[in-house]
Design a protein around this motif. Structure first.
Motif, mmCIF file in Angstrom:
data_model
loop_
_atom_site.group_PDB
_atom_site.id
_atom_site.type_symbol
_atom_site.label_atom_id
_atom_site.label_comp_id
_atom_site.label_asym_id
_atom_site.label_seq_id
_atom_site.Cartn_x
_atom_site.Cartn_y
_atom_site.Cartn_z
ATOM 1 N N PHE A 259 -0.790 -49.930 84.098
ATOM 2 C CA PHE A 259 -0.962 -51.326 83.673
ATOM 3 C C PHE A 259 0.225 -51.847 82.873
ATOM 4 C CE2 PHE A 259 -5.148 -50.073 84.854
ATOM 5 C CZ PHE A 259 -5.734 -51.218 85.353
ATOM 6 N N GLU A 260 0.917 -50.962 82.190
ATOM 7 C CA GLU A 260 2.040 -51.401 81.354
ATOM 8 C C GLU A 260 3.041 -50.255 81.239
ATOM 9 O OE1 GLU A 260 3.003 -54.435 79.776
ATOM 10 O OE2 GLU A 260 4.716 -53.084 79.640
ATOM 11 N N GLN A 261 4.271 -50.515 81.667
ATOM 12 C CA GLN A 261 5.254 -49.422 81.759
ATOM 13 C C GLN A 261 6.167 -49.307 80.535
ATOM 14 O OE1 GLN A 261 4.964 -51.617 84.684
ATOM 15 N NE2 GLN A 261 3.338 -50.164 85.181
ATOM 16 N N SER A 262 6.045 -50.210 79.569
ATOM 17 C CA SER A 262 6.949 -50.154 78.413
ATOM 18 C C SER A 262 6.680 -48.905 77.569
ATOM 19 C CB SER A 262 6.748 -51.383 77.537
ATOM 20 O OG SER A 262 6.907 -52.543 78.287
ATOM 21 N N GLN A 263 7.591 -48.646 76.664
ATOM 22 C CA GLN A 263 7.416 -47.510 75.753
ATOM 23 C C GLN A 263 6.427 -47.882 74.636
ATOM 24 O OE1 GLN A 263 8.832 -44.148 75.788
ATOM 25 N NE2 GLN A 263 8.728 -44.959 77.866
ATOM 26 N N PRO A 264 5.669 -46.931 74.149
ATOM 27 C CA PRO A 264 4.668 -47.234 73.118
ATOM 28 C C PRO A 264 5.305 -47.370 71.737
ATOM 29 C CG PRO A 264 4.674 -44.891 73.586
ATOM 30 C CD PRO A 264 5.656 -45.510 74.533
ATOM 31 N N LYS A 265 4.704 -48.238 70.932
ATOM 32 C CA LYS A 265 5.085 -48.313 69.526
ATOM 33 C C LYS A 265 3.804 -48.166 68.717
ATOM 34 C CE LYS A 265 6.868 -51.269 65.897
ATOM 35 N NZ LYS A 265 5.622 -51.065 65.104
ATOM 36 N N LEU A 266 3.707 -47.108 67.940
ATOM 37 C CA LEU A 266 2.483 -46.852 67.181
ATOM 38 C C LEU A 266 2.571 -47.467 65.790
ATOM 39 C CD1 LEU A 266 1.621 -43.109 68.017
ATOM 40 C CD2 LEU A 266 0.768 -45.192 69.113
ATOM 41 N N ASP A 267 1.431 -48.003 65.335
ATOM 42 C CA ASP A 267 1.327 -48.528 63.962
ATOM 43 C C ASP A 267 0.387 -47.683 63.111
ATOM 44 O OD1 ASP A 267 2.905 -50.842 64.489
ATOM 45 O OD2 ASP A 267 1.190 -51.701 65.540
ATOM 46 N N PHE A 268 -0.462 -46.897 63.762
ATOM 47 C CA PHE A 268 -1.470 -46.139 63.027
ATOM 48 C C PHE A 268 -1.811 -44.897 63.841
ATOM 49 C CE2 PHE A 268 -5.832 -45.004 61.864
ATOM 50 C CZ PHE A 268 -5.867 -45.206 60.485
ATOM 51 N N ALA A 269 -1.924 -43.762 63.168
ATOM 52 C CA ALA A 269 -2.348 -42.528 63.843
ATOM 53 C C ALA A 269 -3.159 -41.702 62.871
ATOM 54 C CB ALA A 269 -1.139 -41.739 64.330
ATOM 55 N N HIS A 270 -4.247 -41.157 63.369
ATOM 56 C CA HIS A 270 -5.105 -40.343 62.514
ATOM 57 C C HIS A 270 -5.698 -39.217 63.347
ATOM 58 C CE1 HIS A 270 -8.084 -39.449 59.346
ATOM 59 N NE2 HIS A 270 -8.906 -39.235 60.352
ATOM 60 N N GLY A 271 -5.681 -38.015 62.802
ATOM 61 C CA GLY A 271 -6.315 -36.878 63.476
ATOM 62 C C GLY A 271 -7.763 -36.752 63.032
ATOM 63 N N ILE A 272 -8.656 -36.575 63.993
ATOM 64 C CA ILE A 272 -10.087 -36.451 63.700
ATOM 65 C C ILE A 272 -10.476 -34.977 63.753
ATOM 66 C CG2 ILE A 272 -12.405 -37.041 64.542
ATOM 67 C CD1 ILE A 272 -11.191 -39.618 65.715
ATOM 68 N N GLN A 273 -11.264 -34.556 62.787
ATOM 69 C CA GLN A 273 -11.727 -33.166 62.746
ATOM 70 C C GLN A 273 -12.978 -32.994 63.607
ATOM 71 O OE1 GLN A 273 -10.165 -30.741 61.508
ATOM 72 N NE2 GLN A 273 -8.737 -31.642 60.033
ATOM 73 N N PRO A 274 -13.202 -31.895 64.277
ATOM 74 C CA PRO A 274 -12.255 -30.791 64.432
ATOM 75 C C PRO A 274 -11.207 -31.063 65.503
ATOM 76 C CG PRO A 274 -14.291 -30.253 65.560
ATOM 77 C CD PRO A 274 -14.511 -31.586 64.890
ATOM 78 N N PHE A 275 -11.483 -32.016 66.406
ATOM 79 C CA PHE A 275 -10.505 -32.341 67.437
ATOM 80 C C PHE A 275 -10.629 -33.815 67.778
ATOM 81 C CE2 PHE A 275 -8.998 -33.102 71.708
ATOM 82 C CZ PHE A 275 -7.824 -32.381 71.775
ATOM 83 N N GLY A 276 -9.530 -34.499 67.761
ATOM 84 C CA GLY A 276 -9.544 -35.904 68.169
ATOM 85 C C GLY A 276 -8.429 -36.663 67.501
ATOM 86 N N TYR A 277 -8.355 -37.925 67.830
ATOM 87 C CA TYR A 277 -7.271 -38.739 67.308
ATOM 88 C C TYR A 277 -7.602 -40.209 67.508
ATOM 89 C CZ TYR A 277 -6.613 -37.998 72.258
ATOM 90 O OH TYR A 277 -6.863 -37.850 73.599
ATOM 91 N N LEU A 278 -7.028 -41.012 66.644
ATOM 92 C CA LEU A 278 -6.997 -42.458 66.864
ATOM 93 C C LEU A 278 -5.538 -42.870 66.849
ATOM 94 C CD1 LEU A 278 -8.093 -45.357 67.068
ATOM 95 C CD2 LEU A 278 -8.282 -45.370 64.583
ATOM 96 N N LEU A 279 -5.094 -43.471 67.928
ATOM 97 C CA LEU A 279 -3.728 -43.957 68.041
ATOM 98 C C LEU A 279 -3.797 -45.459 68.263
ATOM 99 C CD1 LEU A 279 -2.561 -41.212 70.571
ATOM 100 C CD2 LEU A 279 -2.096 -41.239 68.117
ATOM 101 N N GLN A 280 -3.085 -46.205 67.446
ATOM 102 C CA GLN A 280 -3.110 -47.667 67.550
ATOM 103 C C GLN A 280 -1.685 -48.194 67.577
ATOM 104 O OE1 GLN A 280 -5.607 -50.020 64.773
ATOM 105 N NE2 GLN A 280 -3.745 -51.147 64.257
ATOM 106 N N GLY A 281 -1.421 -49.086 68.508
ATOM 107 C CA GLY A 281 -0.091 -49.665 68.571
ATOM 108 C C GLY A 281 0.018 -50.657 69.696
ATOM 109 N N THR A 282 1.236 -50.828 70.155
ATOM 110 C CA THR A 282 1.459 -51.745 71.270
ATOM 111 C C THR A 282 2.223 -51.035 72.374
ATOM 112 O OG1 THR A 282 3.480 -52.499 70.181
ATOM 113 C CG2 THR A 282 1.543 -53.887 69.932
#
Lengths: 343, 195
Positions: A211-234
């Protein structure tokens, strides 16, 4: 038609619950020929079950002339080495579980080896092969609407729950050491999220990039215990949110949404290990609502693609350049983590 | 006995279709009129401050018994698929309004991301990871989705925000299975107006 022999590097749940049952649907084209695992007892038992050779030595399997397709299901840090060896041995195709590599350097070496030998590379990001997804994507592209937001939401129960449903698993027979190479350090948050991106988000990245080929730019990242993540950006002119959490005592939920002002594309995926039909896709646009689904699971679709490639019927849907770009997208996100994650 | 009210809905009201549809389902209480002069009340006077998304969130908090303890140690995921185009600031405001309706008063270490038709906001509240997304979508896709997740339980809300009477669905996932309730087979606005 020629029958192609398959060798499995690692005999764990991915081989037993996903690929061997999927391969079993195509007995006229595919046969399990060789099993390798560092656990000799496991390799022997699985080999016996499928009347295949077994070994604890990856080179023995890679150099077996009866093996035309190598499935790399070993821990991440071994992928690049094993893929390169398979290419150098002149195999027709390597199916590498994600991630194909863990660095840009490894990626360049794989590309060079694959192009030199003519070995096709397929990465086991199964959603990208889902027939309902691909049909819906073709329809979406015909509509030519812009996307404003890309969202992945993934909540999964323990893998073992699905492995137990998928097959009668042969358990490891021995506590074994790593096959070689450095062990990944999973202590710090950046490494944990990085492993999450390479281990799970790699399923979603090919879709995001459709859907979108540009490179990602992250503004927020958080690791969730025991496994997971939230990645936010454009990514380009879209917001992008990638959320995953596991394990938990809930029903699996794995969705991908591409939302636009005029139209939306929404997928509900089957959980991993499940060979029970395709994803379900709904495209809502001024043309109306269209839904896409099918009987073929994404894993079976992946193997149908492999059969078509090794028999020369078609070129890979995802050429090595595309695979490389998808992985670079993941590595670009990983590269931004140190500035975003609290240690 | 409740007084019957004549209601005027301005055609340029962004919730025109949704309010009109809700009023038509409650003929004993309301009837539509064609001008402000004929009306007892305007549509805007009938509904509380906020937006359909914040009203749905408030309903969810109440119906799913989300209390202060429920807000700790969770992953809280909110998606507002809004039928109305808003500015970035207004989108963020609606995100925060929905979170406030759920009981999340503020976000620590908040990070916002904006594009031309969508925003994201993330942060922390009482040890919970909170993420809210807001995107403008076609009216027929408008919805609010919320989930509260920890290792043992997942509570979800799916609330259409358009004018159709699709049900609001609240589901509780746990080790014993899934309990799904569809407590409101009404639009959010119809529920507000019926009360």
């Amino acid at each position: 038609m020629e029958k192609f022999g398959i060798g499995f590097l690692a005999a764990g749940p991915v081989a037993q619950s996903i690929h061997i049952p999927a391969v079993g649907r195509y007995p006229e084209h595919l046969a399990v020929r060789h099993i390798m695992d560092v656990d000799a007892g496991l390799a022997e038992k699985l080999g016996a079950q499928h009347r295949a050779e077994w070994t604890t030595d990856e080179d023995e399997l890679i150099n077996d002339p009866q093996v035309h397709i190598v499935v790399v299901g070993s821990p991440n840090q071994h992928h690049a080495r094993q893929v390169i060896k398979a290419c150098e041995a002149g195999k027709k195709l390597v199916l590498a579980e994600k991630p194909l590599a863990t660095s840009a350097e490894e990626l360049a070496q794989i590309r060079e080896a694959a192009e030199k030998s003519g070995t096709a590379i397929v990465v086991g990001a199964m959603h990208a092969f889902d027939t309902a997804y691909l049909q819906a994507l073709e329809y979406w592209r015909s509509l030519a609407f812009e996307v404003a937001s890309l969202e992945v939401s993934c909540y999964l129960p323990p893998n073992a729950e699905f492995v137990d449903l998928a097959t009668q698993l042969i358990a490891p027979t021995d506590s074994v050491a790593s096959v070689g190479g450095p062990r990944l350090n999973v202590v710090d948050a950046v490494t944990k999220i990085s492993n999450g991106i390479l281990g799970l988000a790699m399923h979603d990245i090919p879709l995001i990039r459709d859907f979108e080929q540009s490179q990602p730019k992250l503004d927020f990242a958080h690791g969730i215990q025991p496994f997971g993540y939230l990645l936010q950006g454009t990514v380009g002119n879209c917001t992008m949110r990638i959320l995953a959490q596991m394990p938990g005592k809930w029903e699996p939920h794995w969705t991908f949404r591409a939302l636009g002002v005029k139209a939306s594309f929404e997928i509900g995926f089957q959980p991993s290990y499940v060979l029970s039909g395709s994803a379900k896709v709904r495209v809502t646009s001024p043309e109306g609502v269209r839904e896409f689904s099918g009987q073929l699971s994404a894993y079976e679709a992946e193997w149908e693609e492999i059969i078509a490639i090794v028999s020369g019927a078609r070129q890979p849907h995802y050429p090595i350049s595309r695979i490389e770009d998808d992985l670079k997208f993941a590595l670009a996100m990983i590269g931004q983590l140190p500035g975003l994650v609290n240690q | 006995m409740t007084k019957h009210l004549k209601v005027y809905v301005a055609s340029d009201d962004p919730m025109f279709a949704a309010i009109q549809a809700a009023i038509l389902t409650l003929p004993a209480r309301y009837s539509l009129v064609q001008s402000a002069a004929e009306a007892d009340v305007s549509a805007q006077e009938l509904v509380p401050a906020g937006t359909p998304a914040s009203w749905a969130a408030a309903y969810f908090k109440d119906a799913a018994d989300i209390d202060e303890a429920s807000l700790s140690g969770q992953t809280i995921e909110v998606s507002i698929d809004s039928p109305i185009w808003l500015t970035t600031d207004a989108r963020l405001e609606e995100c925060l309004s929905v979170l406030a309706s759920l009981g999340v008063a503020s976000l620590e270490d908040r990070a916002d991301t904006a594009a031309s038709n969508s925003v994201l906001s993330a942060g922390y509240y009482q040890g919970s990871l909170v993420t809210a997304a807001h995107c403008t979508v076609a009216a027929e896709s408008a919805a609010l989705s919320v989930s509260f997740t920890d290792a043992n339980r997942r509570i979800t809300l799916q609330a259409p925000l358009g004018h159709t009477a699709k049900p609001i669905e609240i589901a509780v996932h746990s080790a014993t299975g899934i309990q799904i309730s569809r407590p409101v087979y009404q639009s959010v606005i119809a529920r507000l107006l019926s009360n």
